[in-house]
Scaffold this motif. Structure first.
Motif, PDB file in Angstrom:
ATOM      1  N   THR A   1       9.280   6.232  24.501  1.00  0.00           N
ATOM      2  CA  THR A   1       9.625   5.307  23.872  1.00  0.00           C
ATOM      3  C   THR A   1       9.707   3.947  24.289  1.00  0.00           C
ATOM      4  OG1 THR A   1      12.025   5.623  24.820  1.00  0.00           O
ATOM      5  CG2 THR A   1      11.792   6.680  23.037  1.00  0.00           C
ATOM      6  N   SER A   2       9.674   3.648  25.784  1.00  0.00           N
ATOM      7  CA  SER A   2       9.487   2.413  26.282  1.00  0.00           C
ATOM      8  C   SER A   2       7.995   1.948  26.042  1.00  0.00           C
ATOM      9  CB  SER A   2       9.478   2.740  27.835  1.00  0.00           C
ATOM     10  OG  SER A   2       9.511   1.355  28.661  1.00  0.00           O
ATOM     11  N   LEU A   3       7.057   2.647  26.156  1.00  0.00           N
ATOM     12  CA  LEU A   3       5.561   2.436  25.889  1.00  0.00           C
ATOM     13  C   LEU A   3       5.550   2.136  24.377  1.00  0.00           C
ATOM     14  CD1 LEU A   3       2.694   1.933  26.552  1.00  0.00           C
ATOM     15  CD2 LEU A   3       2.306   4.386  26.207  1.00  0.00           C
ATOM     16  N   CYS A   4       5.953   2.834  23.651  1.00  0.00           N
ATOM     17  CA  CYS A   4       6.248   2.455  22.030  1.00  0.00           C
ATOM     18  C   CYS A   4       6.650   1.044  21.749  1.00  0.00           C
ATOM     19  CB  CYS A   4       6.902   3.558  21.290  1.00  0.00           C
ATOM     20  SG  CYS A   4       6.812   3.627  19.413  1.00  0.00           S
ATOM     21  N   GLU A   5       7.885   0.925  22.601  1.00  0.00           N
ATOM     22  CA  GLU A   5       8.340  -0.299  22.019  1.00  0.00           C
ATOM     23  C   GLU A   5       7.601  -1.679  22.561  1.00  0.00           C
ATOM     24  OE1 GLU A   5      12.034  -0.103  24.098  1.00  0.00           O
ATOM     25  OE2 GLU A   5      13.052   1.242  22.657  1.00  0.00           O
ATOM     26  N   GLU A   6       6.807  -1.356  23.669  1.00  0.00           N
ATOM     27  CA  GLU A   6       6.126  -2.444  24.272  1.00  0.00           C
ATOM     28  C   GLU A   6       4.698  -2.708  23.174  1.00  0.00           C
ATOM     29  OE1 GLU A   6       5.046  -2.908  28.375  1.00  0.00           O
ATOM     30  OE2 GLU A   6       6.112  -1.087  28.548  1.00  0.00           O
ATOM     31  N   LEU A   7       4.197  -1.581  22.772  1.00  0.00           N
ATOM     32  CA  LEU A   7       3.304  -1.795  21.748  1.00  0.00           C
ATOM     33  C   LEU A   7       3.656  -2.226  20.382  1.00  0.00           C
ATOM     34  CD1 LEU A   7       1.389   1.904  22.626  1.00  0.00           C
ATOM     35  CD2 LEU A   7       0.495  -0.579  23.040  1.00  0.00           C
ATOM     36  N   ASN A   8       4.785  -1.864  19.971  1.00  0.00           N
ATOM     37  CA  ASN A   8       5.377  -2.471  19.094  1.00  0.00           C
ATOM     38  C   ASN A   8       5.452  -3.873  18.728  1.00  0.00           C
ATOM     39  OD1 ASN A   8       5.817  -1.697  16.373  1.00  0.00           O
ATOM     40  ND2 ASN A   8       8.157  -1.382  16.612  1.00  0.00           N
TER      41      ASN A   8
ATOM     42  N   GLY B   1       0.901  -1.153  -0.080  1.00  0.00           N
ATOM     43  CA  GLY B   1      -0.145  -0.012   0.224  1.00  0.00           C
ATOM     44  C   GLY B   1       0.734   1.147  -0.164  1.00  0.00           C
ATOM     45  N   ARG B   2       0.265   2.255  -0.056  1.00  0.00           N
ATOM     46  CA  ARG B   2       0.628   3.687   0.124  1.00  0.00           C
ATOM     47  C   ARG B   2       1.357   3.964   1.688  1.00  0.00           C
ATOM     48  NH1 ARG B   2       1.399   9.284  -0.798  1.00  0.00           N
ATOM     49  NH2 ARG B   2       1.251   9.193  -2.813  1.00  0.00           N
ATOM     50  N   LEU B   3       0.576   3.399   2.621  1.00  0.00           N
ATOM     51  CA  LEU B   3       0.857   3.963   3.903  1.00  0.00           C
ATOM     52  C   LEU B   3       0.260   3.050   4.827  1.00  0.00           C
ATOM     53  CD1 LEU B   3      -1.543   5.362   5.554  1.00  0.00           C
ATOM     54  CD2 LEU B   3      -0.654   7.200   4.359  1.00  0.00           C
ATOM     55  N   GLU B   4       0.738   2.737   5.979  1.00  0.00           N
ATOM     56  CA  GLU B   4       0.248   1.851   7.157  1.00  0.00           C
ATOM     57  C   GLU B   4      -0.115   3.006   8.415  1.00  0.00           C
ATOM     58  OE1 GLU B   4       1.348  -2.557   7.270  1.00  0.00           O
ATOM     59  OE2 GLU B   4       3.134  -1.216   7.900  1.00  0.00           O
ATOM     60  N   PHE B   5      -1.478   2.775   8.731  1.00  0.00           N
ATOM     61  CA  PHE B   5      -1.862   3.493   9.797  1.00  0.00           C
ATOM     62  C   PHE B   5      -1.055   2.836  11.225  1.00  0.00           C
ATOM     63  CE2 PHE B   5      -5.015   4.961   7.104  1.00  0.00           C
ATOM     64  CZ  PHE B   5      -5.414   6.169   7.581  1.00  0.00           C
ATOM     65  N   ALA B   6      -0.494   3.659  12.149  1.00  0.00           N
ATOM     66  CA  ALA B   6       0.256   3.334  13.163  1.00  0.00           C
ATOM     67  C   ALA B   6      -0.094   4.227  14.335  1.00  0.00           C
ATOM     68  CB  ALA B   6       1.705   3.558  12.842  1.00  0.00           C
ATOM     69  N   LEU B   7       0.294   3.461  15.386  1.00  0.00           N
ATOM     70  CA  LEU B   7       0.072   4.421  16.691  1.00  0.00           C
ATOM     71  C   LEU B   7       1.211   5.566  16.905  1.00  0.00           C
ATOM     72  CD1 LEU B   7      -1.047   1.544  18.853  1.00  0.00           C
ATOM     73  CD2 LEU B   7      -2.491   2.943  17.548  1.00  0.00           C
ATOM     74  N   THR B   8       0.878   6.874  17.402  1.00  0.00           N
ATOM     75  CA  THR B   8       1.677   7.773  17.453  1.00  0.00           C
ATOM     76  C   THR B   8       1.675   8.260  18.895  1.00  0.00           C
ATOM     77  OG1 THR B   8       0.923   8.604  15.183  1.00  0.00           O
ATOM     78  CG2 THR B   8       2.253  10.010  16.698  1.00  0.00           C
ATOM     79  N   LEU B   9       2.796   8.470  19.315  1.00  0.00           N
ATOM     80  CA  LEU B   9       3.286   8.738  20.839  1.00  0.00           C
ATOM     81  C   LEU B   9       4.205  10.100  21.045  1.00  0.00           C
ATOM     82  CD1 LEU B   9       3.302   5.329  20.269  1.00  0.00           C
ATOM     83  CD2 LEU B   9       3.446   5.556  22.887  1.00  0.00           C
ATOM     84  N   ARG B  10       4.268  10.336  22.068  1.00  0.00           N
ATOM     85  CA  ARG B  10       5.361  11.505  22.185  1.00  0.00           C
ATOM     86  C   ARG B  10       6.529  10.806  22.324  1.00  0.00           C
ATOM     87  NH1 ARG B  10       1.152  12.640  26.024  1.00  0.00           N
ATOM     88  NH2 ARG B  10       1.863  11.240  27.596  1.00  0.00           N
ATOM     89  N   THR B  11       7.630  11.758  21.990  1.00  0.00           N
ATOM     90  CA  THR B  11       9.044  11.398  21.732  1.00  0.00           C
ATOM     91  C   THR B  11       9.553  10.605  23.024  1.00  0.00           C
ATOM     92  OG1 THR B  11       9.696  13.566  22.026  1.00  0.00           O
ATOM     93  CG2 THR B  11       9.522  12.882  19.923  1.00  0.00           C
ATOM     94  N   GLU B  12       9.200  11.388  24.119  1.00  0.00           N
ATOM     95  CA  GLU B  12       9.739  10.761  25.575  1.00  0.00           C
ATOM     96  C   GLU B  12       9.165   9.145  25.686  1.00  0.00           C
ATOM     97  OE1 GLU B  12       6.948  13.807  26.886  1.00  0.00           O
ATOM     98  OE2 GLU B  12       8.172  13.759  24.842  1.00  0.00           O
TER      99      GLU B  12
END
Length: 285
Positions: free
Chosen positions: A144-151, A131-142
């Motif tokens: 990172t730990s939560l982003c990694e867990e969600l990923n 596709g053109r893009l994938e919808f993803a979850l967006t978080l604050r830059t700080e």
């Protein structure tokens, strides 16, 4: 005297009728006078859509002119699907743009008999099934730990084809499915900003309550992370303000693409959970 009065009332009635016709868009130059079938026919006409904070109306106009190879007369932003459809039906715009899955949702919905999809040139940025893009979850830059867990959780869901099951159940299903949060998880709570502007991925029911795919996605993430996620309706154009101010911790409505021009971002994103293959363009039948 009586004849003059009749003429006067006839003139007034005609003036009122003209005003009413102008209000409905029938006399607007952007109103669709004949059925369009191709985006090339949008030349000199207005396009409408929902852009949010990452793209204003002027930037959106340039973007879609480049994508379609057609000179538009303007681009009008909307704050909701209902407003977007109103702009189309009233003649303020000649067509609307949206992700392909949103177009399918609208064509199969209560307004579907009034809408038709325009043929468009091949999107050179679209990468086949990716596709053109994938919808993803967006978080604050700080965060990172939560982003990694969600990923990690999302990657596992994709590996186990859970995201495919969710897509078949809520995105491509012929019948609209209501699904609401069970409220069973009592782990640490994070707030998720949703707009209801990308149905059926991000959709509100008739009461304005988040329902369906978004709820099912985050309930699955709850089961895998032990966290609790509460979906909070926020206005289009206020998503990043809500994120940076701490009103919400996660945004759902933004895409990630390998073709995006590199640059400094004030946010971080997980991997994608839902693919948008291409933009779609709808007009009135």
């Amino acid at each position: 005297m009586k004849i003059r009065k009749i003429r006067m009332w006839a003139i007034i009635a005609a003036a009122v009728l003209l005003l009413l016709l102008a209000g409905t868009g029938i006399l607007r130059k952007n109103a669709v006078s004949a059925k369009m079938t191709n985006t090339s026919e949008l030349s000199g006409k207005k396009l409408g859509g929902i852009t949010g904070e990452k793209l204003n109306a002027e930037q959106a106009e340039v973007f879609f002119e480049t994508l379609l190879g057609t000179a538009l007369s303007g681009y009008e932003e909307a704050q909701s699907i209902s407003e977007l459809l109103w702009k189309l039906k009233s003649g303020r715009v000649s067509a609307i743009e949206c992700p392909d899955f949103v177009a399918n949702y609208l064509l199969n919905g209560k307004d579907g008999d009034q809408l038709s999809r325009l043929s468009a040139p091949k999107d050179q940025a679209s990468n086949g099934e990716n596709g053109r893009l994938e919808f993803a979850l967006t978080l604050r830059t700080e965060d990172t730990s939560l982003c990694e867990e969600l990923n990690r959780a999302l990657s596992k869901m994709k590996e186990e084809h859970v995201t495919d099951v969710l897509e078949r159940s809520y995105i491509t299903a012929e019948k609209e499915s209501e699904y609401y949060h069970s409220g069973k998880n009592d782990g640490k709570c994070f707030y998720v900003g949703v707009t209801g502007c990308y149905p059926p991925m991000d959709r509100f029911d008739s009461r304005g309550v988040p329902s369906g795919y978004s709820v099912a996605l985050f309930e699955e993430l709850e089961n895998r992370t032990g966290y609790s996620f509460r979906l909070i309706p926020i206005a289009v154009g206020q998503q990043f303000t809500a994120l940076t101010s701490g009103k919400v911790d996660i945004l759902m409505d933004y895409g990630t693409s390998k073709t995006t021009t590199p640059g400094t971002k004030n946010y971080i994103q997980t991997g994608g959970f839902l693919t948008m293959k291409e933009y779609a363009y709808l007009t009135l039948r």
